[in-house]
Scaffold this active site. Sequence first.
Site, mmCIF file in Angstrom:
data_model
loop_
_atom_site.group_PDB
_atom_site.id
_atom_site.type_symbol
_atom_site.label_atom_id
_atom_site.label_comp_id
_atom_site.label_asym_id
_atom_site.label_seq_id
_atom_site.Cartn_x
_atom_site.Cartn_y
_atom_site.Cartn_z
ATOM 1 C CG HIS A 122 -1.863 1.133 1.253
ATOM 2 N ND1 HIS A 122 -2.792 1.347 0.256
ATOM 3 C CD2 HIS A 122 -1.984 2.165 2.119
ATOM 4 C CE1 HIS A 122 -3.464 2.458 0.531
ATOM 5 N NE2 HIS A 122 -2.992 2.963 1.645
ATOM 6 C CE LYS A 183 -10.571 5.342 0.704
ATOM 7 N NZ LYS A 183 -10.135 3.925 0.640
HETATM 8 C C1 R5P Z 1 -6.750 2.418 1.182
HETATM 9 O O1 R5P Z 1 -6.536 3.553 0.800
HETATM 10 C C2 R5P Z 1 -6.714 1.258 0.245
HETATM 11 O O2 R5P Z 1 -6.212 1.638 -0.991
HETATM 12 C C3 R5P Z 1 -8.069 0.625 0.070
HETATM 13 O O3 R5P Z 1 -8.930 1.562 -0.561
HETATM 14 C C4 R5P Z 1 -8.654 0.223 1.383
HETATM 15 O O4 R5P Z 1 -7.769 -0.616 2.077
HETATM 16 C C5 R5P Z 1 -9.970 -0.497 1.193
HETATM 17 O O5 R5P Z 1 -10.480 -0.804 2.451
HETATM 18 P P1 R5P Z 1 -11.997 -1.228 2.639
HETATM 19 O O6 R5P Z 1 -12.273 -2.349 1.701
HETATM 20 O O7 R5P Z 1 -12.058 -1.649 4.082
HETATM 21 O O8 R5P Z 1 -12.830 -0.027 2.398
#
Ligand code: R5P
Length: 280
Positions: A122, A183
């Site tokens: 990540h 987001k």
């Molecule tokens: C965070 O920025 C990652 O790129 C993913 O968007 C995140 O881990 C997704 O998590 P979840 O499925 O719990 O929303």
Amino acid sequence: MILSGSRSQSLAAALAAETGHELAGASRDRFPDGEQLVELDPPELDEAVVVASTVSDAAHVELLQLQDAAREAGASRVTTVLPYMGYARQDEAFEPGQPVSARAVARALSTGTDRVFVVEPHEPGVCEHFEVPAELVAPAGLLAEPLGDLTEPLFLAPDAGAADLAETVRDAYGRGAVDHCEKTRHSGSEVTVEPAGTGVGGRDVVLVDDIVATGSTMSQAIAGMAGDAASVTVACVHALFARDAYTKLRRAGVDAVYATDTVERPVSEVSVAPAVADRL
Ligand code: R5P
């Protein structure tokens, strides 16, 4: 010889097939107090590639055991492949008193290996925490493989952080628009996702992210399309699928979900073995 963590057996076998290296056996037993014992077959080897996604604390300990067993077996060089590196998201102390967990695990894993490959972490900066040479493997282009003939495709990232991934998949697919949503994370499982500027009406939309954990991000992104897309496919590198993530995606109206085999799930139909093999 390829050594497999118990959570990466399919990928290790695919990597053995891809490289022509032999796949070692590793039996597991438990002491009465619950501690695991690993035993390699054969008990002697020249060079080892240990493939293990550290998706749990137990998987971390098992990887340390496999690295050490490889050394005990006489391996002159130990390469560690982390298809999914656990704790990589804790790449800083977010509050006073917290550890930099990515650094802690990277240091521990460095003690048993000569080099490391980390698949799509990540935070790419985690590689700097290893005390041996560590490199990234970027397999996102492979996510284009299962896509069929899409109508006016839109490769959409649910947040700005995944925009490059969406572009990589679009480039590998060969055509289509790219955009990203905005987001806001409110807690570990609560997010809001604002729709992207590009309209989704009549398009086959491919939502691309590095990780699906709880599925909240993707399901909120799908909700923002209000049913206007012709179809919605979710494509991610690491299908952690914590809790009811898969159900959440289905209830949100996704048409197809697939991921790579960095984390082995029913949706992990794209193997990163060719991308890893290229680097070994
Ligand atoms: C965070 O920025 C990652 O790129 C993913 O968007 C995140 O881990 C997704 O998590 P979840 O499925 O719990 O929303």
